[in-house]
Design a protein around this motif. Structure first.
Motif, short mmCIF file in Angstrom:
data_model
loop_
_atom_site.label_atom_id
_atom_site.label_comp_id
_atom_site.label_asym_id
_atom_site.label_seq_id
_atom_site.Cartn_x
_atom_site.Cartn_y
_atom_site.Cartn_z
N LEU A 77 0.82 -1.21 0.00
CA LEU A 77 0.00 0.00 0.00
C LEU A 77 0.86 1.26 0.00
O LEU A 77 0.53 2.24 -0.66
N LYS A 78 1.97 1.24 0.74
CA LYS A 78 2.87 2.41 0.74
C LYS A 78 3.44 2.62 -0.66
O LYS A 78 3.59 3.75 -1.11
N HIS A 79 3.77 1.53 -1.33
CA HIS A 79 4.31 1.62 -2.69
C HIS A 79 3.25 2.15 -3.67
O HIS A 79 3.57 2.85 -4.62
N GLN A 80 1.99 1.80 -3.42
CA GLN A 80 0.88 2.19 -4.30
C GLN A 80 0.10 3.38 -3.76
O GLN A 80 -1.05 3.60 -4.15
N LYS A 81 0.69 4.16 -2.84
CA LYS A 81 -0.07 5.21 -2.14
C LYS A 81 -0.74 6.22 -3.06
O LYS A 81 -1.79 6.77 -2.74
N ASP A 82 -0.18 6.45 -4.24
CA ASP A 82 -0.81 7.39 -5.18
C ASP A 82 -2.06 6.80 -5.84
O ASP A 82 -2.88 7.55 -6.39
N SER A 83 -2.23 5.50 -5.76
CA SER A 83 -3.39 4.84 -6.37
C SER A 83 -4.50 4.53 -5.38
O SER A 83 -5.53 3.97 -5.77
N ILE A 84 -4.31 4.86 -4.11
CA ILE A 84 -5.32 4.57 -3.09
C ILE A 84 -6.56 5.44 -3.33
O ILE A 84 -6.45 6.65 -3.55
N THR A 85 -7.73 4.82 -3.27
CA THR A 85 -8.98 5.53 -3.60
C THR A 85 -9.77 5.95 -2.37
O THR A 85 -10.63 6.82 -2.48
N VAL A 86 -9.54 5.36 -1.21
CA VAL A 86 -10.32 5.64 -0.01
C VAL A 86 -9.49 6.50 0.94
O VAL A 86 -8.38 6.12 1.31
N SER A 87 -10.01 7.65 1.34
CA SER A 87 -9.24 8.56 2.20
C SER A 87 -8.99 7.95 3.58
O SER A 87 -7.94 8.18 4.18
N ALA A 88 -9.93 7.15 4.09
CA ALA A 88 -9.71 6.49 5.38
C ALA A 88 -8.53 5.53 5.31
O ALA A 88 -7.81 5.34 6.29
N CYS A 89 -8.32 4.94 4.15
CA CYS A 89 -7.18 4.05 3.95
C CYS A 89 -5.88 4.85 4.02
O CYS A 89 -4.92 4.44 4.66
N SER A 90 -5.85 6.00 3.37
CA SER A 90 -4.66 6.86 3.42
C SER A 90 -4.36 7.28 4.84
O SER A 90 -3.20 7.31 5.26
N ASP A 91 -5.41 7.62 5.61
CA ASP A 91 -5.22 8.02 7.01
C ASP A 91 -4.67 6.87 7.85
O ASP A 91 -3.77 7.06 8.67
N ALA A 92 -5.23 5.69 7.66
CA ALA A 92 -4.76 4.52 8.42
C ALA A 92 -3.32 4.17 8.03
O ALA A 92 -2.51 3.81 8.88
N LEU A 93 -2.99 4.31 6.76
CA LEU A 93 -1.64 4.00 6.29
C LEU A 93 -0.63 5.00 6.84
O LEU A 93 0.52 4.64 7.10
N ALA A 94 -1.05 6.23 7.06
CA ALA A 94 -0.14 7.25 7.59
C ALA A 94 0.30 6.94 9.02
O ALA A 94 1.32 7.46 9.47
N SER A 95 -0.42 6.10 9.73
CA SER A 95 -0.04 5.76 11.10
C SER A 95 1.15 4.79 11.15
O SER A 95 1.71 4.56 12.21
N PHE A 96 1.52 4.24 10.00
CA PHE A 96 2.69 3.37 9.92
C PHE A 96 3.88 4.17 9.39
O PHE A 96 3.81 4.70 8.28
N PRO A 97 4.96 4.26 10.15
CA PRO A 97 6.11 5.05 9.69
C PRO A 97 6.79 4.40 8.48
O PRO A 97 6.74 3.18 8.32
N ASP A 98 7.39 5.23 7.67
CA ASP A 98 8.16 4.70 6.54
C ASP A 98 9.43 4.06 7.06
O ASP A 98 10.07 4.58 7.97
N ARG A 99 9.77 2.94 6.48
CA ARG A 99 11.02 2.26 6.85
C ARG A 99 12.11 2.75 5.93
O ARG A 99 11.87 2.97 4.74
N PRO A 100 13.32 2.89 6.45
CA PRO A 100 14.42 3.27 5.57
C PRO A 100 14.71 2.14 4.58
O PRO A 100 14.49 0.97 4.91
N PRO A 101 15.19 2.46 3.40
CA PRO A 101 15.48 1.40 2.43
C PRO A 101 16.61 0.50 2.92
O PRO A 101 17.51 0.95 3.63
N ARG A 102 16.55 -0.75 2.54
CA ARG A 102 17.62 -1.69 2.90
C ARG A 102 18.90 -1.36 2.15
O ARG A 102 18.86 -0.94 1.02
N GLN A 103 19.99 -1.58 2.83
CA GLN A 103 21.28 -1.28 2.19
C GLN A 103 22.02 -2.54 1.89
O GLN A 103 21.87 -3.55 2.42
#
Length: 103
Positions: A77-103
């Protein structure tokens, strides 16, 4: 030939002595502590956030991330965040912090 075996014995004894000294240092507490584990409260809080996300994002999960399960849904969902259609989904997804990329 006898010199070889004597040298090998000296090496083996020296190696075992060094290994024993190293093991003793490790037992004395010179090594880092184990990583912390989630408390029961933290796990319950995370489980609740995931259930909220699954409820709010059911449509988008079905359309965008049907192939993913478990914690991979969050990443999808984070990868597809621009394609999310439900605003409640975007709000719920925002409660999860972004993880730094693996090195």
């Amino acid at each position: 030939m006898n010199t070889f075996y004597t040298g090998a014995k000296i090496f083996a004894v020296s190696f075992l002595m060094a290994l024993t000294a190293y093991a003793q240092e490790q037992q004395d507490g010179d090594f880092p502590p184990p990583p912390p584990k989630f408390s029961a409260e933290k796990k319950a809080e995370m489980d609740k956030k995931i259930e909220t996300l699954k409820t709010a994002c059911a449509t988008d999960i079905a359309n965008l991330c049907a192939q993913d399960e478990g914690h991979r849904i969050i990443g999808c969902l984070k990868h597809q965040k621009d394609s999310i259609t439900v605003s409640a989904c975007s709000d719920a997804l925002a409660s999860f912090p972004d993880r730094p990329p693996r090195q």
